[in-house]
Design a protein around this motif. Sequence first.
Motif, PDB file in Angstrom:
ATOM      1  N   LEU A  94      68.839  58.040  36.012  1.00  0.00           N
ATOM      2  CA  LEU A  94      69.184  59.464  36.125  1.00  0.00           C
ATOM      3  C   LEU A  94      68.268  60.328  35.264  1.00  0.00           C
ATOM      4  CD1 LEU A  94      73.080  59.548  36.340  1.00  0.00           C
ATOM      5  CD2 LEU A  94      71.401  59.886  38.155  1.00  0.00           C
ATOM      6  N   HIS A  95      67.872  59.838  34.088  1.00  0.00           N
ATOM      7  CA  HIS A  95      66.935  60.593  33.249  1.00  0.00           C
ATOM      8  C   HIS A  95      65.577  60.721  33.961  1.00  0.00           C
ATOM      9  CE1 HIS A  95      69.178  59.636  29.213  1.00  0.00           C
ATOM     10  NE2 HIS A  95      69.883  60.364  30.070  1.00  0.00           N
ATOM     11  N   ILE A  96      65.159  59.646  34.605  1.00  0.00           N
ATOM     12  CA  ILE A  96      63.897  59.668  35.353  1.00  0.00           C
ATOM     13  C   ILE A  96      64.011  60.617  36.544  1.00  0.00           C
ATOM     14  CG2 ILE A  96      62.370  58.258  36.806  1.00  0.00           C
ATOM     15  CD1 ILE A  96      63.214  55.876  34.899  1.00  0.00           C
ATOM     16  N   PHE A  97      65.121  60.531  37.264  1.00  0.00           N
ATOM     17  CA  PHE A  97      65.361  61.420  38.404  1.00  0.00           C
ATOM     18  C   PHE A  97      65.332  62.880  37.961  1.00  0.00           C
ATOM     19  CE2 PHE A  97      68.706  63.790  40.795  1.00  0.00           C
ATOM     20  CZ  PHE A  97      68.067  63.856  42.030  1.00  0.00           C
ATOM     21  N   ALA A  98      65.972  63.177  36.841  1.00  0.00           N
ATOM     22  CA  ALA A  98      66.015  64.552  36.335  1.00  0.00           C
ATOM     23  C   ALA A  98      64.608  65.063  36.035  1.00  0.00           C
ATOM     24  CB  ALA A  98      66.881  64.616  35.078  1.00  0.00           C
ATOM     25  N   SER A  99      63.786  64.208  35.450  1.00  0.00           N
ATOM     26  CA  SER A  99      62.405  64.605  35.142  1.00  0.00           C
ATOM     27  C   SER A  99      61.610  64.822  36.422  1.00  0.00           C
ATOM     28  CB  SER A  99      61.728  63.519  34.299  1.00  0.00           C
ATOM     29  OG  SER A  99      62.389  63.375  33.055  1.00  0.00           O
ATOM     30  N   ALA A 100      61.828  63.947  37.414  1.00  0.00           N
ATOM     31  CA  ALA A 100      61.112  64.066  38.687  1.00  0.00           C
ATOM     32  C   ALA A 100      61.523  65.327  39.443  1.00  0.00           C
ATOM     33  CB  ALA A 100      61.362  62.830  39.551  1.00  0.00           C
ATOM     34  N   VAL A 101      62.812  65.647  39.405  1.00  0.00           N
ATOM     35  CA  VAL A 101      63.320  66.827  40.110  1.00  0.00           C
ATOM     36  C   VAL A 101      62.685  68.104  39.563  1.00  0.00           C
ATOM     37  CG1 VAL A 101      65.380  68.272  40.303  1.00  0.00           C
ATOM     38  CG2 VAL A 101      65.499  65.903  40.960  1.00  0.00           C
ATOM     39  N   LEU A 102      62.416  68.124  38.254  1.00  0.00           N
ATOM     40  CA  LEU A 102      61.771  69.302  37.651  1.00  0.00           C
ATOM     41  C   LEU A 102      60.248  69.174  37.642  1.00  0.00           C
ATOM     42  CD1 LEU A 102      64.097  70.376  34.702  1.00  0.00           C
ATOM     43  CD2 LEU A 102      64.105  71.105  37.091  1.00  0.00           C
ATOM     44  N   GLU A 103      59.746  68.154  38.347  1.00  0.00           N
ATOM     45  CA  GLU A 103      58.305  67.958  38.526  1.00  0.00           C
ATOM     46  C   GLU A 103      57.550  67.888  37.205  1.00  0.00           C
ATOM     47  OE1 GLU A 103      57.703  69.788  42.987  1.00  0.00           O
ATOM     48  OE2 GLU A 103      57.287  71.117  41.297  1.00  0.00           O
ATOM     49  N   ARG A 104      57.971  66.933  36.392  1.00  0.00           N
ATOM     50  CA  ARG A 104      57.299  66.710  35.122  1.00  0.00           C
ATOM     51  C   ARG A 104      56.278  65.575  35.265  1.00  0.00           C
ATOM     52  NH1 ARG A 104      62.189  67.270  30.632  1.00  0.00           N
ATOM     53  NH2 ARG A 104      62.513  69.523  30.910  1.00  0.00           N
ATOM     54  N   ARG A 105      55.691  65.161  34.164  1.00  0.00           N
ATOM     55  CA  ARG A 105      54.724  64.059  34.183  1.00  0.00           C
ATOM     56  C   ARG A 105      55.461  62.756  33.881  1.00  0.00           C
ATOM     57  NH1 ARG A 105      52.230  68.596  32.558  1.00  0.00           N
ATOM     58  NH2 ARG A 105      53.273  68.528  30.545  1.00  0.00           N
ATOM     59  N   LEU A 106      55.311  61.765  34.766  1.00  0.00           N
ATOM     60  CA  LEU A 106      56.002  60.481  34.609  1.00  0.00           C
ATOM     61  C   LEU A 106      54.997  59.333  34.660  1.00  0.00           C
ATOM     62  CD1 LEU A 106      57.990  62.378  36.700  1.00  0.00           C
ATOM     63  CD2 LEU A 106      59.510  60.526  36.103  1.00  0.00           C
ATOM     64  N   ILE A 107      55.093  58.440  33.676  1.00  0.00           N
ATOM     65  CA  ILE A 107      54.233  57.259  33.611  1.00  0.00           C
ATOM     66  C   ILE A 107      55.126  56.021  33.578  1.00  0.00           C
ATOM     67  CG2 ILE A 107      52.520  56.005  32.244  1.00  0.00           C
ATOM     68  CD1 ILE A 107      51.712  58.741  31.023  1.00  0.00           C
ATOM     69  N   PHE A 108      54.872  55.093  34.489  1.00  0.00           N
ATOM     70  CA  PHE A 108      55.631  53.836  34.540  1.00  0.00           C
ATOM     71  C   PHE A 108      54.717  52.689  34.137  1.00  0.00           C
ATOM     72  CE2 PHE A 108      57.730  56.804  37.293  1.00  0.00           C
ATOM     73  CZ  PHE A 108      59.085  56.567  37.077  1.00  0.00           C
ATOM     74  N   LEU A 109      55.247  51.789  33.321  1.00  0.00           N
ATOM     75  CA  LEU A 109      54.468  50.658  32.819  1.00  0.00           C
ATOM     76  C   LEU A 109      55.095  49.342  33.247  1.00  0.00           C
ATOM     77  CD1 LEU A 109      54.110  52.078  29.218  1.00  0.00           C
ATOM     78  CD2 LEU A 109      52.191  51.782  30.780  1.00  0.00           C
ATOM     79  N   ALA A 110      54.281  48.435  33.739  1.00  0.00           N
ATOM     80  CA  ALA A 110      54.701  47.068  34.059  1.00  0.00           C
ATOM     81  C   ALA A 110      53.425  46.250  34.205  1.00  0.00           C
ATOM     82  CB  ALA A 110      55.523  47.013  35.345  1.00  0.00           C
ATOM     83  N   GLU A 111      53.525  44.943  34.086  1.00  0.00           N
ATOM     84  CA  GLU A 111      52.326  44.122  34.231  1.00  0.00           C
ATOM     85  C   GLU A 111      52.065  43.794  35.691  1.00  0.00           C
ATOM     86  OE1 GLU A 111      48.920  43.020  33.265  1.00  0.00           O
ATOM     87  OE2 GLU A 111      50.255  43.831  31.737  1.00  0.00           O
ATOM     88  N   GLU A 112      53.144  43.553  36.459  1.00  0.00           N
ATOM     89  CA  GLU A 112      52.978  43.165  37.865  1.00  0.00           C
ATOM     90  C   GLU A 112      52.758  44.382  38.750  1.00  0.00           C
ATOM     91  OE1 GLU A 112      56.107  40.585  39.243  1.00  0.00           O
ATOM     92  OE2 GLU A 112      56.395  39.807  37.223  1.00  0.00           O
ATOM     93  N   LEU A 113      51.744  44.301  39.598  1.00  0.00           N
ATOM     94  CA  LEU A 113      51.439  45.406  40.512  1.00  0.00           C
ATOM     95  C   LEU A 113      52.583  45.649  41.482  1.00  0.00           C
ATOM     96  CD1 LEU A 113      47.711  44.562  41.373  1.00  0.00           C
ATOM     97  CD2 LEU A 113      48.600  45.924  39.488  1.00  0.00           C
ATOM     98  N   SER A 114      53.248  44.564  41.910  1.00  0.00           N
ATOM     99  CA  SER A 114      54.351  44.698  42.868  1.00  0.00           C
ATOM    100  C   SER A 114      55.514  45.477  42.259  1.00  0.00           C
ATOM    101  CB  SER A 114      54.829  43.318  43.330  1.00  0.00           C
ATOM    102  OG  SER A 114      55.145  42.501  42.219  1.00  0.00           O
ATOM    103  N   VAL A 115      55.791  45.251  40.967  1.00  0.00           N
ATOM    104  CA  VAL A 115      56.879  45.965  40.282  1.00  0.00           C
ATOM    105  C   VAL A 115      56.555  47.452  40.197  1.00  0.00           C
ATOM    106  CG1 VAL A 115      58.093  46.254  38.078  1.00  0.00           C
ATOM    107  CG2 VAL A 115      57.654  43.957  38.969  1.00  0.00           C
ATOM    108  N   LEU A 116      55.315  47.765  39.821  1.00  0.00           N
ATOM    109  CA  LEU A 116      54.914  49.172  39.719  1.00  0.00           C
ATOM    110  C   LEU A 116      55.056  49.890  41.051  1.00  0.00           C
ATOM    111  CD1 LEU A 116      51.709  48.985  37.477  1.00  0.00           C
ATOM    112  CD2 LEU A 116      53.886  50.050  36.885  1.00  0.00           C
ATOM    113  N   SER A 117      54.493  49.313  42.117  1.00  0.00           N
ATOM    114  CA  SER A 117      54.516  50.020  43.402  1.00  0.00           C
ATOM    115  C   SER A 117      55.935  50.137  43.953  1.00  0.00           C
ATOM    116  CB  SER A 117      53.576  49.371  44.414  1.00  0.00           C
ATOM    117  OG  SER A 117      53.927  48.047  44.691  1.00  0.00           O
TER     118      SER A 117
END
Length: 449
Positions: free
Chosen positions: A243-266
Amino acid sequence: ASIGNFFRRSLRRAGRREGKDEASAAENTPPRAPQGKPGERSSVFYSAGQFFFEYLVVVSLKKMPDGRYEPKIAYQFPKRENLLKGQKEEEERLLQAIPLFCFPDGNNWAPVTEFTSETFSFVLTNVDGSRKIGYCRRLLPSGRGVRLPEVFCIISCLGCFGLFSKILDEVEKRRQISMAVIYPFMQGLRESPFPAPGKTVTIKSFIPESGTELIELTRPVDAHLEHVEFQALLQRLSPTLILHIFASAVLERRLIFLAEELSVLSQCIHAVAALLYPFTWAHTYIPVVPECLLDTVCCPTPFMVGIQMRHLERVLEQPMEEALIVDLCEGKIIRAVGDEEEILPGKLQNEMLMSLNRHNNNNNVHTSEQVNALVSEAFVHFFVRLVGHYASYIKWSRSGSGSFQERAFCKAITSKSCRRFVKKFVKTNMFSLFIEEAEKSRIPQEGNG
């Protein structure tokens, strides 16, 4: 407006856009890839009857004089000939960008004896705003001794991750026999029309020593969910963090996601973007950022990007503005703006939290498709409650053009916390684009001519 009416309006609008807009996320790729104008909406097709794909490309690692390995296209099907100058230039840009996104993790490779196959996807935007998805399977070819992994990448303008994952399963199975067995399968696929939602297409394919196989490819009923896997998000993040991520996305902020596996990121980034339905993320969107483009995080405008965990220190050293940084490996937020818990109206936030907790604890009672539908419905319900009355505040002229009455629309919301949120939301690009579409496509409303 009811959820049913809201869905019908959105889907009818999507139907009008079919062949123009993508129902999920838009992506503005960096300068090294074919790109459109910033803020342009996606144009990934969902129409039935089209070709499944444009190209199958095999990207392998070639050893350079300095000892490093660089990704290069080793095989392309089909080879297109007699292209016009503009088409040839477009193809060249596309083929230059593909290797970069197939091996986004840099040049630190060495031959290995074991490698776990992984599936991921990326999106490239052409100069005319049209978009293509790259569906990738990175695998180790069969053989003895040490070998280098290679990527089979299917380039398509169709968004359907599950369907193309199944196609890549078939490609991988044939690769372990011989490259020559892949060609007739892909030719058969190319000659088959893309099925309508809920429909199945059957491909005949001959495999030596196995005979002719019938491969059934079924498209999900809900077209807007066919590129999504919400379970991937629920497995890695708590409902509160989602929900915190959704709230940031709804207000069109900058979001960075980190993971080692490419499949998890996508998978996770596609899922976050899909939570915004029927709205569309209309800013920079790169599920897996190639190592050479890490300075994307310095961009002052909104973005949603995925970066491999090995680059965390380099990312944190960048002179970037406020951003939400999410660790998908540990299921935690590394850096936040600080107000994420206060963005969404409290009552609606609690309702969504209860809904997500319910789906998160279903103990595999629901199928992946059911989880997708249930999660999506919870977030659509959120938008219905807040902005579902938008159609009543579009003033229509005699010529048929519409004009959205923003002030009256906001004033009609009785809850102060909801009105405070909506006043911010109406200023976003995603809401503006949605309203622009509504103003162009008049849909008769009950008691509204």
